[in-house]
Design an enzyme around this catalytic site. Structure first.
Site: not given
Length: 503
Positions: A266, A320, A323, A329
């Site tokens: 990641e 997202e 999230k 985030e």
């Protein structure tokens, strides 16, 4: 000291051997915390359109595995943290998991690795004691299915477990975790697997309150006096990413592990954040991810191991919106749920990988650092035998300025590229041209394909650059006297050089 130096030398050689097994790649993580998650077939269609050949899933979703079948895309699947305790305590549970999620889909779905949990040592410390068991049980199930050589087993770690990470040569793992890390590294070494590491320069930058310069975090070029220097090795570091990768290698060396390569599972940068995250911007996200992709695919390597690139999965494919946590985030994605790009990456020469432009807006430009004589020859060919309409580069016309061979050849290359239907081999010109997603248009000089407009050239057979077409002189119109004089001068200089050699 001599023993330490010998260890470092052996380490470098062993890493080189391991890393040479395959070309470095850029992949993407696919999270699913979206209120309107695209159907797996839509996800795969986007992956194909973007030439993404490597993906990592945070689970082993059956519909996704079916959709990915027969695509050739290399897939990393994950044992979710919530299933880790059961698998780490039962060999049969691990065998059932592999049977259901791997054997049932392989080889139609090209599963290449299994992540056993994610950041377990920091996110789920109570499960740390059974992590190595889980790794071994999953691997044993692969052995039983004769898949252990095709599929690696590892577990992604947070880079926060590496302490004293700068200078990298002094880095070591959090010693309180050694009871897990040592047997885990034993497992990775014995199975020929790799250390999975999550690296987030964004958080390193944020947490140091300005100690780490933004440009250093974003891979931006730094003057030598701004580079970070490891006082022990005198190696110069120009970005956080390389420093963290080398810190991981030195931390393993500290525990006497010398042949386990690193894969970054990641890394990325958020494109939007709250009021307390002013550097979570589209520009910074674009800069980081664009530079990261180029850094990996150019096989730059790290200061300690130049030329040994570290394959990396970008976090992440989609924003997202479900999230939890701060605004940032929710905004790490390259695309929104509809498949529209959040920003257009600044890529050159990546063969359309992750161009993330759904309008397929690519251009052919002169390669940076190309030999001016080679560029001139290619320009002459494009405007001659290549039959490109180069009149826009005549003096007084929109694309005359800037009056240099780089600008003029870029216009000619891009015109030919669009004329030939944007095929990769039409943007080569003996190695002095490359594909880019950055529009080279400027002022009133608009390039073919700019602003999403499609060129309307007829489909013709591409002539060879060695062609001596009889009508080349009539096709060669733009600022012809100037270019012909340049060509004539080059020819005369060539003859003079030959004459000197013969004499």
């Amino acid at each position: 000291m001599a023993v330490h130096s010998l260890l470092l030398l052996l380490f470098a050689v062993s890493v080189l051997v391991v890393a040479a097994d395959e070309e470095p790649f850029i992949g993407v993580n696919i999270g699913t915390d979206l209120s309107d998650m695209p159907h797996p077939t839509q996800v795969v269609a986007l992956l194909k359109a973007q030439q993404i050949r490597h993906v990592r899933l945070y689970d082993a979703d059956q519909a996704m595995l079916v959709a990915l079948a027969k695509t050739g895309i290399q897939v990393v699947i994950t044992v979710p943290n919530e299933e880790l305790l059961a698998i780490g305590q039962s060999n049969s549970t691990a065998a059932n998991w592999v049977s259901h999620n791997v054997v049932a889909h392989y080889p139609a779905t090209n599963i290449t690795a299994i992540c056993v949990g994610s950041e377990v040592l920091t996110a789920l410390p109570n499960a740390a004691k059974i992590l190595v068991n889980a790794l071994k049980y999953i691997h044993s199930a692969l052995i039983a299915s004769n898949l252990d050589r095709q599929i690696k087993v590892s577990t992604p770690l947070s880079s926060s477990i590496i302490l004293d990470s700068f200078p990298p040569s002094q880095a070591f793992f959090n010693k309180s975790l050694n009871s897990v890390l040592v047997p885990m590294l034993d497992f990775l070494q014995s199975t020929g697997s790799y250390l999975m590491l999550n690296i987030y320069p964004y958080y390193d930058y944020m947490q140091t309150n300005g100690v780490i310069p933004l440009d250093y975090a974003l891979f931006k070029p730094l003057p030598p006096n701004k580079e970070a220097v490891d006082s022990n090795t005198l190696l110069h570091y120009t970005n956080v990413f390389d420093a963290m990768v080398d810190a991981a290698y030195f931390a393993m060396l500290f525990l006497n592990y010398t042949n386990i390569p690193v894969v970054v599972t990641e890394s990325g940068w958020p494109s939007k954040g709250g009021s307390n995250e002013p550097d979570a911007t589209i520009d910074n996200a674009n800069t980081y991810n664009s530079n990261l992709i180029k850094h990996v695919l150019n096989q730059t390597g790290t200061p300690k191991y130049p030329g040994i690139a570290v394959s990396t999965y970008i976090y992440e494919l989609y924003n997202e919106d479900m999230k939890p946590g701060p605004l940032s985030e929710k905004n790490w994605g390259l695309f929104d749920a509809n498949g529209a790009p959040i920003y257009i990456l600044h890529l050159t020469g990546s063969d359309a990988l992750l161009a993330n432009d759904t309008s397929n807006q690519t251009f052919c430009i002169a390669k940076e650092g190309a030999d001016p004589k080679m560029l001139q020859a290619a320009l002459d060919w494009a405007c001659g035998p290549g039959k490109v309409e180069c009149s826009a580069m005549r003096q007084g016309q929109p694309c005359y300025e800037p009056d240099n061979v780089i600008a003029h050849s870029t216009y000619a290359f891009d015109s030919y590229y669009h004329k030939m239907g944007k095929t990769p081999d039409s943007c080569d010109f003996n190695g002095v041209a490359t594909i880019s997603t950055t529009d080279p248009s400027h002022g009133s000089c608009i390039f073919p394909g700019s602003l999403g407009r499609n060129a309307t050239f007829t489909n013709v057979t591409a002539p060879s650059m060695n062609s001596t077409a009889s009508d080349s002189s009539s096709a060669y119109n733009p600022h012809s006297s100037e270019l012909r004089i340049r060509s004539l001068l080059l020819m005369v200089i060539g003859f003079l050089i030959c004459g000197v050699v013969l004499l």
